[in-house]
Every structure is written in C-alpha cells, then in structure tokens.
Design an enzyme around this catalytic site. Structure first.
Site, PDB file in Angstrom:
ATOM      1  CE  LYS A   1     -51.444   0.215  -4.060  1.00 46.22           C
ATOM      2  NZ  LYS A   1     -50.021   0.446  -3.839  1.00 46.22           N
TER       3      LYS A   1
ATOM      4  CG  HIS B   1     -44.944  -4.738   2.845  1.00 42.15           C
ATOM      5  ND1 HIS B   1     -43.796  -4.210   2.296  1.00 42.15           N
ATOM      6  CD2 HIS B   1     -45.914  -4.571   1.922  1.00 42.15           C
ATOM      7  CE1 HIS B   1     -44.078  -3.746   1.089  1.00 42.15           C
ATOM      8  NE2 HIS B   1     -45.360  -3.954   0.836  1.00 42.15           N
TER       9      HIS B   1
END
Ligand code: RUB
Length: 429
Positions: free
Chosen positions: A157, A273
């Site tokens: 992040k 994903h």
C-alpha cells in the site's frame, strides 16, 4: 422440437455422472410457466432453439439434449434445478466453451428474471483433460520451504502511486518483520509512477537479501496482468530475476489468457487475484457462484486464489452468508477433481490484528492470509505492522481471537508491536 419437448425435462431420469456434466441452477422466472423454463434452460444451453428446425434429427435430440433431471420449487417463480449435459457437448480442455455452453446465452433469456449457476460436476476424464495447478497447496509450501500452516502476507500500500523504491521498502519491511508473502495490488502493473521492471528488480533483490541473511524463502507475487504477449514478457522477466511467483487478475484477464500462462510452464506458482468477481458472484439469485469460478480456475491451473476472509471488509458483511460462500469455494479448491492438485485459498481484504485470529480459526491450516492496511497502518510503520500480525497469528493459533483477551495477551506476553497496533485500533490511551 421446441421448449415443449419432453426430452428436455425428465425429472426422474438417472444419469451417469461419468457421462454428463451436472449443473446446479437457481432459476427465477418472469413467466407464469415454470415447467416451460425447466425445458427452456437445457434446450437453449444444448441443442435447442425456440422452434423445431429441419436440420434437427431425433438422434441428435435424444443423444445430445441437456435435460433438467431434478427440480425443486421454492416459490411459484423460483426453483432450484439440476441439469445434465451429455459430455459429448463439451470440448476437453476448453473452459471458455464449457462456460459458453451452460453459463452463456441462458443468462439473457427474457423468461428469466434471474439465473444463478451454483455448482457443476464433471466426469473424471474431462477434469483430467485440463492442466490443473502445477504447484497447488503442497507446491506452495515446498516453494517457501515450510511445513503446513497459515502463510502470512501483505499487499503493498498505497494501492497505487508509490515509486519503485517505496514499493520495495514496504516489501522489505514486511518481510523483515516476519511476513512470508507480498503481493502487488490488483491494478498495479506498469504505470509511469512505478515501472514494472524497476519495481520487480528492486523487490527481488530484497527477497535475495532476506534469503541470504535469514535463510528464509519469501515470495513476491508480481502482478503480470496485461495482454497475453505482455504477460509472457513480464513472466520471463520475473523468472530471469529469480522471482518465485506470478500474480494475475484472473477474471479480467479471462480464462484463456490465464491458461496460456499456465501452459508456458514458467515453473512459478500462479497467485490468482479475483478483481471483478463481485459483478458475477455477488447476487444470491443471479450470476455465478464463486465456487464455480474457483473450480474453473483450478482446472485451468492457478495455484492459489482469493476466496474471501469471512471477517474482513469484502463479502456480504453477514458472517453466516460469508461462511457459506467461503467454505464452499474453498471446498471446491480441495475436493477430489480428477487428478488435479488442490489449490491454496487466499483470505484478503480488511484483514488485521483484530480479525486474523478468527480467520485462522475458520480457515487454517491451508490458507494464505494477506493484510494491507492491517500491516502498513501500524503507528510505527510496515515492519512493526508485520510483527504485530505475526504476533496476532500466534495468539490466534492458541485460540485467542477476541479483541480484549488479545490485548491482554499482548501485555502478558510482551508483544509490544501487537499492543501498539491494538491500542490504535481499539482507541486505548
Ligand atoms: C486488501 C486488498 C485485496 C482485496 C482482495 O487490502 O487490496 O486485494 O481486498 O479482495 P486491505 P478479495 O488488506 O488493505 O484491505 O480477496 O475478497 O478478492
């Protein structure tokens, strides 16, 4: 032949599972003739259309028509049905064709308000016509050089925007704090602010450093998502730089793109994903259940796939519903399916020290758990965030999962990083 033909609805028919693909649907009709829908779905998803055509023979009709073999009315307009599709309708090793057949045009019929594919079962030989995972659960443990047990990881992040050196530092701090798995976020590929090659080479150098300093193999799941040609080049780059894993956004890339990468046999596990799955899986009566996608991606050959956390930020936000969804998806990854290896589930999305214990209790041992904000939101940064997650895992494995007992445990056991994380999250002074 038309939707009125009895061949398409044979509620007492016993079929041979090794000669049919059997699909479970939920059907909600706009019409007032449910029996017609029981014929229409198998007809439209096999050999039929809305009226008899000259080129249809009785032989084709009898041999190749799909049949509703079980129906259960829930209300006047809602039913659960099982449809048997003769295996001859399918091409081996072709997931797009399989999905076009039973999850294709039927979704657009105007007699249906909703349609949901809940599950499918295939004959053994058909399952075995697919490559399946090269690594699977055991191969992932072997790559990491560890025994069974939850694998802890993170998502770098911020989701987007960090330059390569920051991306690499976040990764290194996470590994040095004790995590084993770091993944790119799903939209992070090759933007100007973080070019792919620069990012990958920096991060993989750190992976080497951890290995030489700590003797520990760590994994970086590099997002190679792109056109097929681009993905191949990126996968080669990752392999040439000593990478151990490829990440692909498998829903947006599509079945064939993912299988193409699998069949290049790069010797690297594929981390799948599932970004965009919610558009397909979320509605309880419409779309495709996550376990169906999970099974299809297992057949194609991914090694690990996101299936939900139960207690995090994604999903339905209702524990019972989320449990059902996640457990059944994970079961599809591990139930017998020809000779195909079982796939590792990944629990991700809103994971942190306050819920990881519950996730471990529900999903361990075979699971990868990744926390982004839950690691990098630590007041002292990513390294301490990683340590706090490792400590919370230790508590979780001992059955300490609720917030206050966990906080007390962190004090009693001198788990300083966990204590600091909990102080912030539980608003303690
Ligand atoms: C989590 C994150 C994950 C998705 C995946 O970030 O970015 O990619 O949540 O969702 P954070 P799913 O840990 O900060 O919430 O696994 O449900 O597909």
């Amino acid at each position: 032949m038309s939707y009125e033909d009895n061949v398409f609805y044979q509620p007492d028919l016993e079929v041979e599972p090794e000669e049919n693909v059997i699909v479970d649907f939920d059907v909600v009709t706009t019409a007032n003739n449910m029996e017609r829908v029981f014929r229409e779905i198998p007809a439209e998803s096999s050999v039929g259309t809305w009226q008899r055509v000259w080129s249809m023979s009785d032989d084709i009709l009898q041999k190749l028509s799909a049949k509703t073999i079980h129906s259960q009315l829930i209300t006047d307009t809602h039913a659960k049905i099982k449809v048997a599709y003769p295996i001859e309708l399918f091409e081996p090793n072709n997931i797009p064709q399989m999905m076009s057949l039973f999850a294709g045009n039927v979704f657009g019929m105007n007699s249906l308000q909703y349609l949901r594919v809940n599950d499918f079962e295939v004959p053994t030989d058909f399952a075995n016509s697919f490559p399946g995972p090269a690594f699977g659960i055991q191969g992932i443990y072997d790559t990491l050089g560890i025994e069974k047990g939850p694998i802890l990881g993170t998502i770098v992040k911020p989701k987007l925007g960090a330059p390569p050196e920051v991306h690499a530092k976040v990764t290194m701090d996470s590994w040095s704090g004790g995590l084993q798995w770091v993944k790119d976020d799903e939209p992070q590929t090759n933007q100007d602010f973080c070019p792919f090659e620069d990012r990958i080479s920096r991060v993989l150098e750190y992976a080497d450093q951890i290995k030489s300093e700590q003797g520990r193999q760590v994994i970086y799941a590099c997002n190679i998502t792109g056109t097929i040609e681009t993905m191949v080049k990126r996968a080669e780059y990752v392999k040439d730089h000593g990478g151990k894993c490829l990440m692909i956004d498998v829903v947006t890339v599509g079945f064939s793109g993912v299988q193409y990468i699998r069949e290049q046999n790069f010797g690297l596990p594929i981390h799948a994903h599932r970004a965009m799955h919610g558009a397909i899986t979320r509605h309880h009566q419409h779309g495709i259940h996550m376990k169906v996608l999970a099974k299809a991606y297992r057949m194609i050959g991914v090694d690990a796939i996101h299936t939900g956390t139960i207690y995090g930020k994604m999903g339905y936000g209702k524990i019972d519903e989320d449990k059902k969804e996640v457990f059944s998806s994970n079961q599809a990854l591990t139930d017998k399916l020809g000779n195909l290896k079982p796939v590792m589930p990944i629990a991700s999305g809103g994971v942190g020290v306050t819920n990881i214990g519950k996730i471990i209790q529900a999903l361990a041992p075979n699971v990868i758990i990744t926390a982004g904000g839950g690691v990098h939101g630590h007041p002292n940064g990513s390294q301490d965030g990683a340590k706090s997650l490792v400590q919370a895992k230790e508590a979780g494995l001992q059955g300490i999962v609720d917030e206050e007992p966990l906080y007390q445990w962190s004090i009693d056991n001198n788990k300083e990083e966990l204590q600091i994380a909990l102080k912030k999250l539980l608003n303690k002074d």
